[in-house]
Design a protein around this motif. Sequence first.
Motif, PDB file in Angstrom:
ATOM      1  N   GLU A  29      18.571 -10.960  12.842  1.00  0.00           N
ATOM      2  CA  GLU A  29      17.539  -9.782  12.591  1.00  0.00           C
ATOM      3  C   GLU A  29      18.393  -8.430  12.845  1.00  0.00           C
ATOM      4  O   GLU A  29      17.894  -7.315  12.924  1.00  0.00           O
ATOM      5  CB  GLU A  29      16.593  -9.817  13.550  1.00  0.00           C
ATOM      6  CG  GLU A  29      15.542 -11.132  13.228  1.00  0.00           C
ATOM      7  CD  GLU A  29      14.928 -10.990  11.989  1.00  0.00           C
ATOM      8  OE1 GLU A  29      14.125  -9.799  11.859  1.00  0.00           O
ATOM      9  OE2 GLU A  29      14.798 -11.812  11.369  1.00  0.00           O
ATOM     10  N   GLU A  30      19.710  -8.582  13.293  1.00  0.00           N
ATOM     11  CA  GLU A  30      20.382  -7.410  13.853  1.00  0.00           C
ATOM     12  C   GLU A  30      20.554  -6.529  12.907  1.00  0.00           C
ATOM     13  O   GLU A  30      20.416  -5.204  13.143  1.00  0.00           O
ATOM     14  CB  GLU A  30      21.715  -7.946  14.771  1.00  0.00           C
ATOM     15  CG  GLU A  30      22.435  -6.570  15.326  1.00  0.00           C
ATOM     16  CD  GLU A  30      21.675  -6.545  16.656  1.00  0.00           C
ATOM     17  OE1 GLU A  30      21.780  -5.421  17.360  1.00  0.00           O
ATOM     18  OE2 GLU A  30      21.069  -7.307  17.248  1.00  0.00           O
ATOM     19  N   TRP A  31      20.842  -6.804  11.788  1.00  0.00           N
ATOM     20  CA  TRP A  31      21.369  -5.903  10.732  1.00  0.00           C
ATOM     21  C   TRP A  31      20.013  -5.274  10.023  1.00  0.00           C
ATOM     22  O   TRP A  31      20.052  -4.046   9.671  1.00  0.00           O
ATOM     23  CB  TRP A  31      21.852  -6.644   9.450  1.00  0.00           C
ATOM     24  CG  TRP A  31      20.841  -7.498   8.638  1.00  0.00           C
ATOM     25  CD1 TRP A  31      20.556  -8.894   8.830  1.00  0.00           C
ATOM     26  CD2 TRP A  31      20.098  -7.201   7.460  1.00  0.00           C
ATOM     27  NE1 TRP A  31      19.611  -9.266   8.187  1.00  0.00           N
ATOM     28  CE2 TRP A  31      19.090  -8.300   7.108  1.00  0.00           C
ATOM     29  CE3 TRP A  31      19.964  -6.138   6.726  1.00  0.00           C
ATOM     30  CZ2 TRP A  31      18.419  -8.443   6.090  1.00  0.00           C
ATOM     31  CZ3 TRP A  31      18.921  -6.106   5.862  1.00  0.00           C
ATOM     32  CH2 TRP A  31      18.175  -7.344   5.356  1.00  0.00           C
ATOM     33  N   LYS A  32      19.121  -5.564  10.194  1.00  0.00           N
ATOM     34  CA  LYS A  32      17.709  -5.004  10.112  1.00  0.00           C
ATOM     35  C   LYS A  32      17.163  -3.901  11.253  1.00  0.00           C
ATOM     36  O   LYS A  32      16.978  -2.588  10.484  1.00  0.00           O
ATOM     37  CB  LYS A  32      16.384  -6.006   9.898  1.00  0.00           C
ATOM     38  CG  LYS A  32      16.402  -7.028   9.194  1.00  0.00           C
ATOM     39  CD  LYS A  32      15.260  -8.213   9.317  1.00  0.00           C
ATOM     40  CE  LYS A  32      15.360  -9.107   8.351  1.00  0.00           C
ATOM     41  NZ  LYS A  32      14.213 -10.172   8.503  1.00  0.00           N
ATOM     42  N   TYR A  33      17.751  -4.225  12.446  1.00  0.00           N
ATOM     43  CA  TYR A  33      17.509  -2.786  13.295  1.00  0.00           C
ATOM     44  C   TYR A  33      18.582  -1.710  13.051  1.00  0.00           C
ATOM     45  O   TYR A  33      18.260  -0.716  13.110  1.00  0.00           O
ATOM     46  CB  TYR A  33      17.860  -3.541  14.779  1.00  0.00           C
ATOM     47  CG  TYR A  33      16.826  -4.606  15.153  1.00  0.00           C
ATOM     48  CD1 TYR A  33      15.391  -4.072  15.731  1.00  0.00           C
ATOM     49  CD2 TYR A  33      16.851  -5.829  15.305  1.00  0.00           C
ATOM     50  CE1 TYR A  33      14.463  -4.803  16.047  1.00  0.00           C
ATOM     51  CE2 TYR A  33      16.017  -6.771  15.898  1.00  0.00           C
ATOM     52  CZ  TYR A  33      14.916  -6.267  16.253  1.00  0.00           C
ATOM     53  OH  TYR A  33      13.939  -6.882  16.685  1.00  0.00           O
ATOM     54  N   HIS A  34      19.703  -2.291  12.640  1.00  0.00           N
ATOM     55  CA  HIS A  34      20.836  -1.354  12.275  1.00  0.00           C
ATOM     56  C   HIS A  34      20.362  -0.580  11.141  1.00  0.00           C
ATOM     57  O   HIS A  34      20.372   0.775  11.105  1.00  0.00           O
ATOM     58  CB  HIS A  34      22.324  -1.871  12.138  1.00  0.00           C
ATOM     59  CG  HIS A  34      22.610  -2.555  13.336  1.00  0.00           C
ATOM     60  ND1 HIS A  34      23.036  -1.653  14.200  1.00  0.00           N
ATOM     61  CD2 HIS A  34      23.434  -3.586  13.750  1.00  0.00           C
ATOM     62  CE1 HIS A  34      23.547  -2.395  15.197  1.00  0.00           C
ATOM     63  NE2 HIS A  34      23.663  -3.746  14.901  1.00  0.00           N
ATOM     64  N   ALA A  35      19.797  -0.887   9.842  1.00  0.00           N
ATOM     65  CA  ALA A  35      19.350  -0.376   8.848  1.00  0.00           C
ATOM     66  C   ALA A  35      18.185   0.609   9.110  1.00  0.00           C
ATOM     67  O   ALA A  35      18.262   1.572   8.868  1.00  0.00           O
ATOM     68  CB  ALA A  35      18.782  -1.344   7.766  1.00  0.00           C
TER      69      ALA A  35
END
Length: 518
Positions: free
Chosen positions: A237-243
């Motif tokens: 899920e990390e990439w979603k938070y960054h986006a």
Amino acid sequence: MRNVLLVDDEPLIVEGMQSIIDWNANQMQIAGTARNGVEALATLDGLSVDLIITDIMMPRMTGLELIREVKVRSPLTKFIILSGYEEFNYVREGITLGVENYLLKPVNIGELEATIKHMQHDWEREEVRQIHIDQSWRILRTNILQRWANETINAQEFRERAQLLEIPLTKSRYSAAALRIVTGHDMEEPQLYRPIIAEQCEIIGGKYVPDGCEIICFPDQEGDIIVLFASTGREGEEWKYHALYGMKQWIVSDTGARVWGVKGQAEQSYLGFPQSCRQVKQWFQNHLLGDSETLLESLDDRNEAAHTYENREPAMDQFHKLLRDGQRLEVDGFIDDFFDVQAEAGHSARMPFFNSAIQLMLAAKTLEKTPDYGEVFGPLSRIHTRSGLKQLVKSVVHQTLDTYHAAERDYSPHVMAVLDFVKNTYKEELSLKTLSQKLDLHPNYLGQLFQQEAGTSFSDYVNQYRIERATHLLLYSDKKTAEVAAEVGYWDTSYFYRQFKKYAGVSPTELRSMYMKK
């Protein structure tokens, strides 16, 4: 800048073409040169070219052969051919290929510039047409995505449209997020063009998307930016938070607005995306946001419905006394103390604050002879923050104090009789004609007298009084809407709905949803 490729087997011609006009002044640049068609094609492998100026007769590959080959690869590239007098048969064939012009050697500067100006107009028209195509495509995609999120499109139609609009349906995980934008006073609708913001968010979010995943952004009908995450499920899920963080920061820096982002739980297929959308939208519906600049909330592995909140009520006896005494500073202090006592930096449950705010505003409205409930309930749907709700309460209370504590108006006996009659018989059928007969006055005269002294027409006063009574019944009783309508003098329920919406600014159902009875 438009890129130009010069192709001629005579070096002097190529050199002369580079200096014959000011290419920069015409928003063009010489991006490359070639001695024949074969070299030109090799150059085009790593270069995007808008215009090719080519000789006809060249070794290895003629200009006409080059044009045919390039048109297959790049249909939008334009051509100007150079020729001698003895090559006119070739020129005619070039014209059939759709070249912009043919120029005789030596090249006439004026004719070359005129041809370039004509092409520039063509390019501008094509750009406008392409923008219209892109915007139409985005508008259609947004419409389909909104219907998908709201579950107002049938499955077959959605699958057909999704394939046409490149909406991914074969990923393993689908989740929604929402970005809510609040500018200035959140009672006012911010003047921001949401489709452009969504388009830019999609570009920014795309920088964080792992291979095999996709992201789509679109505005919903309430002005929130909805984000669709489609992933394989192996990336975490990390990439979603960054986006989301990147989008949020861009909106803050570009608009100066405050932004709150909420990400919903991931679902197993595209069929679950509407559920994830409902989850994030419900979170906004259930919460008032604090006055911190931004917030990024995740609903993964949380059960918001299980949370309970204490409903702290204001001291209404004290508030009523302050209203009657007309102590504006004390009234403002009372409102500030109540709303600020739980003013933590983060968010808080919406319903307890809404309940208390409605109580305070209705307490003020009871002081008015012809209360306008639209001022109370109409703006509530646009309130997102505690500070915005507090400001609405102050605005309503201040307006009441301004009118209530103005010089008392002395009503004539006839108007007093009308007011008392409405108060005692509002459940019955009322008309100015019937009242005028009881008072032995002409209906027109009584109507004008009432309008002059009460500041409103008789029919408006009756409707406002009935809506006031209906409001209390809807908020503080469990009676059905039809029962409430009949009890305040409306025997046609649909007519009651229309009148309530007109005077209160919301429907009876919406009013009850705003206020949770204890």
